[in-house]
Write a protein that holds these residues in place. Structure first.
Motif, mmCIF file in Angstrom:
data_model
loop_
_atom_site.group_PDB
_atom_site.id
_atom_site.type_symbol
_atom_site.label_atom_id
_atom_site.label_comp_id
_atom_site.label_asym_id
_atom_site.label_seq_id
_atom_site.Cartn_x
_atom_site.Cartn_y
_atom_site.Cartn_z
ATOM 1 N N ALA A 139 21.843 48.202 122.813
ATOM 2 C CA ALA A 139 23.294 47.977 122.776
ATOM 3 C C ALA A 139 23.998 49.136 122.071
ATOM 4 O O ALA A 139 25.067 49.570 122.506
ATOM 5 C CB ALA A 139 23.607 46.655 122.079
ATOM 6 N N PHE A 140 23.397 49.635 120.991
ATOM 7 C CA PHE A 140 23.989 50.775 120.290
ATOM 8 C C PHE A 140 24.004 52.001 121.191
ATOM 9 O O PHE A 140 25.012 52.689 121.304
ATOM 10 C CB PHE A 140 23.219 51.076 118.998
ATOM 11 N N ARG A 141 22.898 52.271 121.860
ATOM 12 C CA ARG A 141 22.819 53.426 122.757
ATOM 13 C C ARG A 141 23.867 53.297 123.864
ATOM 14 O O ARG A 141 24.535 54.278 124.218
ATOM 15 C CB ARG A 141 21.421 53.540 123.345
ATOM 16 N N ALA A 142 24.037 52.096 124.416
ATOM 17 C CA ALA A 142 25.046 51.879 125.459
ATOM 18 C C ALA A 142 26.443 52.171 124.923
ATOM 19 O O ALA A 142 27.281 52.757 125.630
ATOM 20 C CB ALA A 142 24.958 50.448 125.988
ATOM 21 N N GLN A 143 26.717 51.804 123.676
ATOM 22 C CA GLN A 143 28.020 52.088 123.069
ATOM 23 C C GLN A 143 28.210 53.586 122.866
ATOM 24 O O GLN A 143 29.290 54.119 123.080
ATOM 25 C CB GLN A 143 28.167 51.350 121.730
ATOM 26 N N VAL A 144 27.140 54.277 122.474
ATOM 27 C CA VAL A 144 27.202 55.742 122.313
ATOM 28 C C VAL A 144 27.515 56.395 123.657
ATOM 29 O O VAL A 144 28.379 57.264 123.753
ATOM 30 C CB VAL A 144 25.883 56.293 121.715
ATOM 31 N N VAL A 145 26.818 55.963 124.705
ATOM 32 C CA VAL A 145 27.044 56.517 126.046
ATOM 33 C C VAL A 145 28.488 56.264 126.471
ATOM 34 O O VAL A 145 29.176 57.168 126.951
ATOM 35 C CB VAL A 145 26.047 55.927 127.068
ATOM 36 N N TRP A 146 28.975 55.045 126.295
ATOM 37 C CA TRP A 146 30.344 54.721 126.686
ATOM 38 C C TRP A 146 31.346 55.559 125.887
ATOM 39 O O TRP A 146 32.291 56.121 126.451
ATOM 40 C CB TRP A 146 30.636 53.227 126.467
ATOM 41 N N SER A 147 31.140 55.663 124.580
ATOM 42 C CA SER A 147 32.135 56.348 123.743
ATOM 43 C C SER A 147 32.151 57.859 123.951
ATOM 44 O O SER A 147 33.160 58.502 123.664
ATOM 45 C CB SER A 147 31.911 56.034 122.267
#
Length: 197
Positions: A139-147
């Motif tokens: 979930a953190f990695r997905a947030q990094v990718v999105w941001s």
């Protein structure tokens, strides 16, 4: 003159100047750091970098990392502070962020994640807090990718969201404990981020 040199030498022994990065980190200006950043740029994973770079702020006090990070993000988002910074200019600076905690206290102990969020909100930013213990690595990695990805809509420059991390520096083998930093870019192949420090 000799006494002054001895005093300066004694002070230098008890202080730090450009401590070397631990092996867990890559210097941005190194050949590896430049290659990682170039890869992130080539893959459109550095969207926040330039807006944050335009607003880069070096923290004025050792414990002001949260305030400096917040100033960078709010100025990058073009949030009007509604009050004067200097002269006729309305601009965020660390010394303007005293609405939730006295700055003398911040100098001694910094701010918590909840205080960071409260300061952001009372100065006009939306802020969502996700505690690390409630977030999976995926979930953190997905947030990094999105941001770090472009969010332009119909050709307009639409980027008003930044990911700020609050982490324990000792985990990265760095000096100190808590630290705030905005994420500016991400290289998926190495799974590394560029954070402003």
């Amino acid at each position: 003159r000799r006494r002054q040199r001895r005093t300066m030498a004694a002070a230098a022994e008890k202080s730090f100047f450009r401590r070397p990065l631990p092996s867990t980190c890559v210097a941005f200006s190194s050949a590896e750091g430049r290659a990682l950043f170039s890869a992130a740029l080539a893959k459109d994973s550095a969207e926040p970098y330039f807006a944050l770079a335009e607003q880069f702020t070096t923290q004025a006090e050792p414990a002001y990392c949260g305030l400096a990070t917040l100033v960078m993000c709010m100025n990058a988002m073009a949030i009007d502070p509604g009050r004067l910074w200097k002269g006729v200019w309305r601009w965020f600076s660390e010394d303007m962020l005293s609405c939730c905690k006295d700055l003398e206290l911040v100098k001694r102990e910094g701010i918590s994640l909840q205080e960071f969020a409260r300061l952001a909100r009372c100065n006009g930013a939306n802020c969502k807090v996700v505690p690390g213990e409630t977030c999976t690595l995926e979930a953190f990695r997905a947030q990094v990718v999105w941001s770090t990805s472009p969010k332009s809509k119909n050709g307009s420059d639409f980027c008003c969201s930044y990911l700020v991390v609050n982490y324990n520096r000792s985990v990265l083998k760095q000096t100190g404990t808590g630290h705030f930093s905005p994420i500016a870019a991400y290289d998926a192949q190495s799974d590394l981020v560029v954070n402003y420090n």
